[in-house]
Design an enzyme around this catalytic site. Structure first.
Site, PDB file in Angstrom:
ATOM      1  N   GLU A  60       0.948  -1.251   0.014  1.00  0.00           N
ATOM      2  CA  GLU A  60       0.014   0.098   0.208  1.00  0.00           C
ATOM      3  C   GLU A  60       0.867   1.320  -0.084  1.00  0.00           C
ATOM      4  O   GLU A  60       0.495   2.390  -0.797  1.00  0.00           O
ATOM      5  CB  GLU A  60      -1.015  -0.067   1.392  1.00  0.00           C
ATOM      6  CG  GLU A  60      -2.118  -1.060   0.995  1.00  0.00           C
ATOM      7  CD  GLU A  60      -1.672  -2.329   1.299  1.00  0.00           C
ATOM      8  OE1 GLU A  60      -2.323  -3.361   1.389  1.00  0.00           O
ATOM      9  OE2 GLU A  60      -0.619  -2.696   1.964  1.00  0.00           O
ATOM     10  N   HIS A 129      -9.339  -5.794  11.571  1.00  0.00           N
ATOM     11  CA  HIS A 129     -10.142  -5.614  10.062  1.00  0.00           C
ATOM     12  C   HIS A 129     -11.584  -4.935  10.248  1.00  0.00           C
ATOM     13  O   HIS A 129     -12.380  -5.141   9.316  1.00  0.00           O
ATOM     14  CB  HIS A 129     -10.227  -6.980   9.315  1.00  0.00           C
ATOM     15  CG  HIS A 129      -9.184  -7.264   8.767  1.00  0.00           C
ATOM     16  ND1 HIS A 129      -7.873  -7.830   9.633  1.00  0.00           N
ATOM     17  CD2 HIS A 129      -8.628  -7.643   7.420  1.00  0.00           C
ATOM     18  CE1 HIS A 129      -7.108  -8.301   8.834  1.00  0.00           C
ATOM     19  NE2 HIS A 129      -7.410  -8.106   7.388  1.00  0.00           N
TER      20      HIS A 129
END
Length: 327
Positions: A60, A129
């Protein structure tokens, strides 16, 4: 009109903008060959090719930096994160580069880039998450934060975000991708920074955003049977935030409850509460209430999730406490 899912309108908004502007491209993990982790870019590789729908390694920080560099060179990238939990790896690029280059260059450089992907709690996905970081990003000048609550808004807001010349953080939800709604075939956009009055009411104002606003709408309909009239405001854009719509509502209802699915400390609710007590204190007939997730990492067990995540019962109890505390 055409019935479309949330994931379909995301793909449609990106595709429509890409057909008009060849400088727009989509880049991220599994966006091409796999049609997106949540199928939000389905069919786009076939139409636009691998130079504009680009699969990336699991890096990322790297592909976010590439996107920023390309924006400085005339492109309008859309960077997709499989989840915004993974954007933490890229925060150096987002916060220290994307958000600041325009000011540090004296306005010579613009950064027309959209970082988008799912956010927040989405079931039993575990603590790493299930996080909401909109307040983190909203704390940084130079970023615009958008969180739609339904497919119609998602399409209009995403098109406006792609056209914007500033950095936009566009947050979705895994639990909304299957939501369906009638969407106009004719093109439309929704301007950033303007909240939506989703339901009119007289007794209390609820301010919320994203998927959790569904709970507020369900509760408001239930309470109508008890002659309790709830006004609901969907912020849609977290930054810039439409304080005027909230203030005008409080002038009518005189009571405010803020519902969000982030942690309580330094939340969006905290910021709204401060501004309202500064700008509209004299209109309040009761203290402002907020409902958030519990101040712990997200649990995995279902019975603990029920205690951690705001429920209809929590909302109803707080509404009743606010309304009847004045009697």
């Amino acid at each position: 009109m055409k019935k479309m899912t949330f994931r379909e309108v995301i793909a449609a908004a990106m595709s429509e903008e890409m057909r008009k502007d060849k400088t727009i491209y989509l880049m991220g993990e599994e966006v091409a060959e796999y049609n997106g982790a949540y199928k939000a870019s389905k069919g786009m590789l076939k139409e636009f090719g691998s130079k504009r729908i680009i699969d990336t390694p699991i890096s990322e920080l790297g592909f976010s930096g590439i996107g920023i560099g390309s924006a400085l060179n005339g492109c309008r990238p859309i960077i997709e994160y499989m989840t915004f939990n993974f954007s933490l790896v890229a925060m150096d690029q987002i916060i220290n580069n994307a958000a600041k280059i325009r000011q540090m260059s004296g306005g010579q450089w613009k950064i027309p880039i959209v970082f988008r992907g799912p956010t927040g709690f989405a079931g039993q996905l575990g603590a790493t998450h299930s996080q909401s970081f909109e307040s983190w990003y909203a704390n940084c000048p130079g970023l615009k934060i958008v969180i739609p609550s339904n497919p119609y808004d998602a399409k209009g807001l995403l098109k406006s975000s792609i056209r914007d010349n500033d950095v936009v953080i566009f947050m979705e939800s895994e639990q909304m991708y299957g939501d369906k709604m009638m969407i106009p075939i004719k093109e439309y956009t929704i301007p950033l920074g303007i909240a939506n009055l989703k339901k009119k009411g007289n007794d209390l104002t609820i301010v919320s955003f994203g998927k959790i606003i569904k709970i507020a709408l369900e509760v408001a309909l239930e309470l109508e049977k008890k002659n309790i009239s709830i006004e609901i405001i969907d912020l849609r854009t977290i930054k810039p935030l439409d304080y005027n719509t909230i203030i005008n509502s409080i002038k009518k209802t005189n009571k405010l409850l803020i519902l969000e699915e982030a942690w309580p400390f330094a939340s969006i609710a905290s910021e709204i509460t401060y501004v309202i007590q500064q700008e509209a204190f004299d209109y309040l007939d009761a203290p402002i209430k907020r409902i958030t997730v519990q101040d712990t990492p997200a649990p995995y067990a279902k019975n603990l999730i029920e205690k951690w995540y705001p429920s209809k019962k929590d909302l109803i109890e707080n509404i009743m406490n606010i309304i009847y505390s004045q009697e």
